[in-house]
Every structure is written in C-alpha cells, then in structure tokens.
Design an enzyme around this catalytic site. Sequence first.
Site, PDB file in Angstrom:
ATOM      1  CE1 TYR A  90     -41.092 -93.704  30.021  1.00 32.71           C
ATOM      2  CE2 TYR A  90     -40.004 -94.001  27.022  1.00 32.71           C
ATOM      3  CZ  TYR A  90     -40.425 -93.657  28.680  1.00 32.71           C
ATOM      4  OH  TYR A  90     -40.008 -91.796  28.253  1.00 32.71           O
ATOM      5  CE  LYS A 129     -36.145 -92.350  32.948  1.00 32.72           C
ATOM      6  NZ  LYS A 129     -37.131 -93.813  32.475  1.00 32.72           N
ATOM      7  NE  ARG A 132     -24.121 -87.784  11.898  1.00 33.59           N
ATOM      8  CZ  ARG A 132     -23.413 -88.599  10.095  1.00 33.59           C
ATOM      9  NH1 ARG A 132     -24.199 -89.851  10.376  1.00 33.59           N
ATOM     10  NH2 ARG A 132     -23.417 -87.768   9.200  1.00 33.59           N
ATOM     11  CG  ASP A 171     -36.835-100.215  29.297  1.00 33.55           C
ATOM     12  OD1 ASP A 171     -35.681-100.498  30.000  1.00 33.55           O
ATOM     13  OD2 ASP A 171     -37.659 -99.775  28.388  1.00 33.55           O
TER      14      ASP A 171
HETATM   15  C1  LIG Z   1     -38.317 -93.454  31.106  1.00 33.60           C
HETATM   16  C2  LIG Z   1     -37.841 -94.896  30.641  1.00 33.60           C
HETATM   17  C3  LIG Z   1     -37.915 -95.410  28.570  1.00 33.60           C
HETATM   18  C4  LIG Z   1     -37.357 -93.469  28.093  1.00 33.60           C
HETATM   19  O1  LIG Z   1     -35.625 -93.203  28.294  1.00 33.60           O
HETATM   20  P1  LIG Z   1     -35.623 -91.925  28.292  1.00 33.60           P
HETATM   21  O2  LIG Z   1     -34.452 -92.075  28.478  1.00 33.60           O
HETATM   22  O3  LIG Z   1     -36.438 -90.667  29.197  1.00 33.60           O
HETATM   23  O4  LIG Z   1     -35.620 -91.589  26.593  1.00 33.60           O
HETATM   24  C5  LIG Z   1     -37.567 -96.119  28.769  1.00 33.60           C
HETATM   25  N1  LIG Z   1     -37.988 -97.219  29.007  1.00 33.60           N
HETATM   26  C6  LIG Z   1     -38.408 -96.693  30.981  1.00 33.60           C
HETATM   27  C7  LIG Z   1     -38.649 -98.235  30.990  1.00 33.60           C
HETATM   28  C8  LIG Z   1     -37.520 -95.745  31.104  1.00 33.60           C
HETATM   29  O5  LIG Z   1     -38.557 -96.122  33.013  1.00 33.60           O
END
Ligand SMILES: *Cc1c(COP(=O)(O)O)cnc(C)c1O
Length: 380
Positions: A101, A197, A50, A172
Amino acid sequence: MHDHDDAPAMHPETVAVHAGRPPREPDGPMSTPVHLASTFHEGGPTAYGRYGNPSWTAFEEALGALEGGACVAFASGMGAISAVLALVPTGGVVVAPRHSYTGTIGLLDDLVATRGVSVRYVDVRDADAVADAAQGADLVWVESPTNPALEVADLAAIGRAARAAGALYAVDNTFATPLLQLPLESGADLVVHSATKSISGHSDVVMGAVIARDADLRDRIATRRSLGGAIPGPLDAFLALRGLRTLPVRLERAQANARELAARFANHPALDEVRYPGFGTIISIVVAGGADAAERVAASTRVWVHSTSLGGVESQLERRRRWPAEADTIPDGLVRLSVGLEHVDDLARDLEQALGHAADPGDGADGARARTAPPAASGH
Ligand SMILES: *Cc1c(COP(=O)(O)O)cnc(C)c1O
C-alpha cells in the site's frame, strides 16, 4: 464472548454478531454505548481517555475474537502500521512487498531517511525470495492480496521462514479480512487492518487496528498508541463495530458480485487484463489505451462511485496511478474496482457503458476534467 471451555468454537458469523457485547442483564443495553469521556473516576485501570475507552474495548473484543488475538484499535490504518513499524530498531532491517500500500511505502521511506532502517523489497508471490530476504531481518511485513496489484502470498511458508530467521512477522489483512484469511494461524505475530475499509464497511469511518498474537506484544502496541496518541474517537469505534456485525454477510454478497464480474469481463476487448485472485471483493482491471482511457472509464460510471478507498457497501473505482506515490510498476491504465452490494447486473451494465468511453476521447472538456490531479500524495 463467553464461550464455555467445553463448547465447540463459534463460527465467525456468530462471533461477528455477538462478540464485544455488554453482559446480558435486565434492561442492560444490547450494544456498548458511545462513551464520550476524556477522563474516568480514579482507582480503575483506565484513568484517562488516551489510555482506553469502553467503546474501543467493545470493538477490540469483537475484532480480536475474529482474528484470534488481542486487538488494539487505532485512529487509522496508518496509525496501526506506524505502531508496528515503531517496533523496528534504529538501523534495523524490514522485508516488505514491493507493491505494498502506498502509505506503507511512504512510511518505510521515512524510516529509511530518519532512522537508518533498510528495506528489502520482495515479490510476495515468491515465498523462497521472501525467505532469503528474511535472513537477518527484524520484521517481515506482508500484505496479501496486495493493494492494488492483487498479488497473493503464501502466509504459512513466509511464517516458517520468519520464525526460522527470528524476525517479527506482521500481515496487513485489510483486503482479505478475518473471514477469508487468519494470519495468526499462519504464524504471524501481528495482524494489521485499515478498519476504514471492509470492517466498518460504510465509507463513514477512518480507523485501524493491530491484533497481536500474545499479551506482551499487545501491551507494546498499546503503549505505542498511548504515547503516539493515534487513538480512535468513541463514535468511530461504535460505528466500526456496528459495521463489523454485518461483515460476513456483506463480504459474502460483495465477493459473489466480484467473482461474477471478474468472469463476465475476463475477455472484454477494452481491457488488457483482469486481475482477480479468486477471493475477496477487489478486482483490478487494466484498461487498454493507458492512463487517459482509464480516466475516461472512471469518470463515466453512474452506479460505481469514482473515489479512492474501498470496502464500502457502494462499489467504487479509481485509476491508481493518478496518485504520484503509486509504484511505477503498476500499469498506468490499472483501475481498482471495489465491489459492493448492488445488484450485479446493474454493476455490469454500468461498467460496460463506462468501458464504451475508453476508446472515445469525446470533447476536450471531458478529457481535461478526467486528468484533474488528486489533492494529496497517496491514495487509499
Ligand atoms: C487503506 C489502506 C491502509 C491505510 O489505512 P487508513 O485507514 O487509510 O489509514 C493500509 N493498508 C491497506 C491495504 C489499505 O488499503
């Protein structure tokens, strides 16, 4: 990577290919293997699964090198965002984009309800408004471009405002990726990714990451990971790094496709609006006729995949307001397009035929199927 101090910095394309590799030694592997280990022989710094794993470290070195900071990998983008928001003290103040988001908004709502945090929602395009809101804030959180409104923030101007206000500044960077935008160079303290993504890029991994400006912040974030337990699996880290190796070339192709599609569909009669910030791989179209018309379009594609999420090699689309958590200031007929690597003519032709279904309700069965509710409360 082992750059010599006097050598010029490598280009990101080269960093993406070579960073986070094992040492070059006879018969050593080219890639860090998948280390399936819950525990390690005592006496070293890691000790337990962990706290660390060599397969995470390889990914972290590569993404950290691209962003220009120290990376901590997480089990998901939301795991990464949770670790950053945990830095906000009880009763603290957060500035955030009103079109963050959906998962981020949900988490902020939760902090408001459970930890007395207050959130000042802003239009991230308005740097002066963000600067005003930053006064007395603990954290300025920015997403740019926003998902799915595609609003773009002036990261450097907000960075100056956050610094003047003494607030932590986190970005982000999921939509832009480190190839198109380097928030740490614009004054950010922390960068967050949903590596699910574009970074992993093949729709087969859920993972996240935080990249910190300095070692102290890195350690605070890593401590959150150890205590919270939102750790990635070693195979996921391996796959995400393998995806990252080709990010520059995937992005180049997908972005070229997106630019071309945004231009070709700009004045389409079935669309009220085409939003494209001029860079990146995401386009939001607003289908004339609202929710039902947009659902019919999303349900009628053959090449584009009707699914949530984005950033994969496959082009995907979905109507965002099908998620109850999506902001009601997002148009009902907005369909988010994640542009992939197919031939642009095939994508254009398929979108064209799907748009042909917008104004055509067809038979009742189609309409009913198109409005089937999604299974969970927030999309991706
Ligand atoms: C998908 C997404 C998230 C969340 O990410 P996960 O991997 O689904 O937990 C956060 N910020 C943005 C801009 C996203 O598109």
